[in-house]
Write a protein that holds these residues in place. Structure first.
Motif, PDB file in Angstrom:
ATOM      1  N   SER A   1     -33.539  76.697  63.412  1.00  0.00           N
ATOM      2  CA  SER A   1     -34.775  76.831  64.179  1.00  0.00           C
ATOM      3  C   SER A   1     -35.280  78.269  64.174  1.00  0.00           C
ATOM      4  N   SER A   2     -34.369  79.222  64.309  1.00  0.00           N
ATOM      5  CA  SER A   2     -34.805  80.612  64.272  1.00  0.00           C
ATOM      6  C   SER A   2     -35.284  80.994  62.880  1.00  0.00           C
ATOM      7  N   ALA A   3     -34.642  80.444  61.839  1.00  0.00           N
ATOM      8  CA  ALA A   3     -35.112  80.679  60.476  1.00  0.00           C
ATOM      9  C   ALA A   3     -36.517  80.114  60.284  1.00  0.00           C
ATOM     10  N   LEU A   4     -36.752  78.925  60.857  1.00  0.00           N
ATOM     11  CA  LEU A   4     -38.072  78.308  60.748  1.00  0.00           C
ATOM     12  C   LEU A   4     -39.132  79.166  61.432  1.00  0.00           C
ATOM     13  N   GLU A   5     -38.805  79.701  62.599  1.00  0.00           N
ATOM     14  CA  GLU A   5     -39.766  80.533  63.320  1.00  0.00           C
ATOM     15  C   GLU A   5     -40.126  81.780  62.506  1.00  0.00           C
ATOM     16  N   LYS A   6     -39.130  82.404  61.894  1.00  0.00           N
ATOM     17  CA  LYS A   6     -39.382  83.607  61.100  1.00  0.00           C
ATOM     18  C   LYS A   6     -40.183  83.281  59.843  1.00  0.00           C
TER      19      LYS A   6
ATOM     20  N   ARG B   1     -28.149  77.895  53.959  1.00  0.00           N
ATOM     21  CA  ARG B   1     -28.327  76.517  54.411  1.00  0.00           C
ATOM     22  C   ARG B   1     -29.437  76.432  55.445  1.00  0.00           C
ATOM     23  N   GLU B   2     -29.466  77.388  56.384  1.00  0.00           N
ATOM     24  CA  GLU B   2     -30.498  77.394  57.421  1.00  0.00           C
ATOM     25  C   GLU B   2     -31.874  77.629  56.803  1.00  0.00           C
ATOM     26  N   ILE B   3     -31.946  78.487  55.799  1.00  0.00           N
ATOM     27  CA  ILE B   3     -33.224  78.724  55.096  1.00  0.00           C
ATOM     28  C   ILE B   3     -33.688  77.447  54.407  1.00  0.00           C
ATOM     29  N   ARG B   4     -32.776  76.753  53.729  1.00  0.00           N
ATOM     30  CA  ARG B   4     -33.157  75.515  53.031  1.00  0.00           C
ATOM     31  C   ARG B   4     -33.671  74.474  54.013  1.00  0.00           C
TER      32      ARG B   4
END
Length: 239
Positions: free
Chosen positions: A12-17, A48-51
């Motif tokens: 979620s934090s990766a998505l926000e950024k 993985r979080e970025i993907r």
């Protein structure tokens, strides 16, 4: 750099950024984004979080991928949230739920009145992606659940309310409350939430604003009750 660095950041934090990065390039469609490894290093999260975050953005139509070529900026979002600077920096999850109960039923009502066919299709796709999440994968469940609720907020077509939603959602996803969110999540509750989500999409698609607002309120009340029960569990640390 390892594939999953030691960090409290999640999908979620990766998505926000990544959303913030895309907003900087609204005027340059088809711009190639950095590689997953470069994005992971820049945002201090795992690949993985970025993907996973890129999967959400691709589903939303904000990016597109070409095998062997990379990831590219796609069409801008139908509406962009206003940036709000004067909101409190500290809160707690129960305050967040109170705010959501005031805001999101209204967003669901407006979405039932204003959602485009494309936005309704997106809600159906996000619903399907939530159903595909493996049991126990709380990170991915939160990712798609947040994207689903945000899609409803976008479909409402009100930039100010969307900005408020984003601010509240950012507080909700604070990593310090991760344990509490996990405690509040059970298989039975997830099944109930799936029913709520399906009803929401059905009412929005059928242009039923009163019913959509009521379904959202019922859903949020169930979430609030789950959090309150988790707070009072004997082994729950004070957060």
């Amino acid at each position: 750099m390892s594939d999953t660095p030691e960090t409290s950041a999640n999908s979620s934090s990766a998505l926000e950024k990544l959303r913030q990065l895309l907003q900087q390039h609204d005027s340059t469609p088809e711009l190639a984004l950095p590689t997953e490894r470069e994005l992971a290093e820049r945002f201090c999260v795992g690949r993985r979080e970025i993907r996973r975050a890129l999967d959400v953005l691709e589903e939303e139509g904000r990016i597109w991928r070409k095998q062997g070529k990379g990831t590219f900026v796609g069409p801008s979002a139908p509406v962009q949230p206003l940036v709000l600077h004067a909101l409190p920096q500290q809160s707690n999850l129960l305050e967040v739920m109170e705010a959501r109960l005031q805001l999101e039923p209204g967003l669901a009502r407006l979405a039932a009145l204003r959602a485009s066919k494309e936005q309704i299709s997106l809600l159906h796709r996000l619903l399907e992606r939530m159903h595909q999440v493996a049991p126990g994968d709380g990170d991915q469940h939160e990712l798609w659940d947040s994207a689903f609720h945000r899609a409803i907020a976008e479909a409402a077509g009100n930039r100010l309310m969307l900005g408020l939603f984003d601010a509240i959602d950012a507080i909700r996803r604070d990593p310090g409350w991760q344990h509490l969110r996990v405690q509040a999540r059970t298989p039975a509750r997830l099944d109930t939430y799936d029913v709520h989500h399906l009803r929401l999409v059905t009412h929005i698609a059928q242009r039923q604003p009163v019913e959509a607002a009521a379904a959202m309120r019922e859903h949020l009340l169930a979430l609030q009750q789950a959090l309150m029960e988790a707070l009072h569990q004997p082994d729950q640390e004070t957060l």
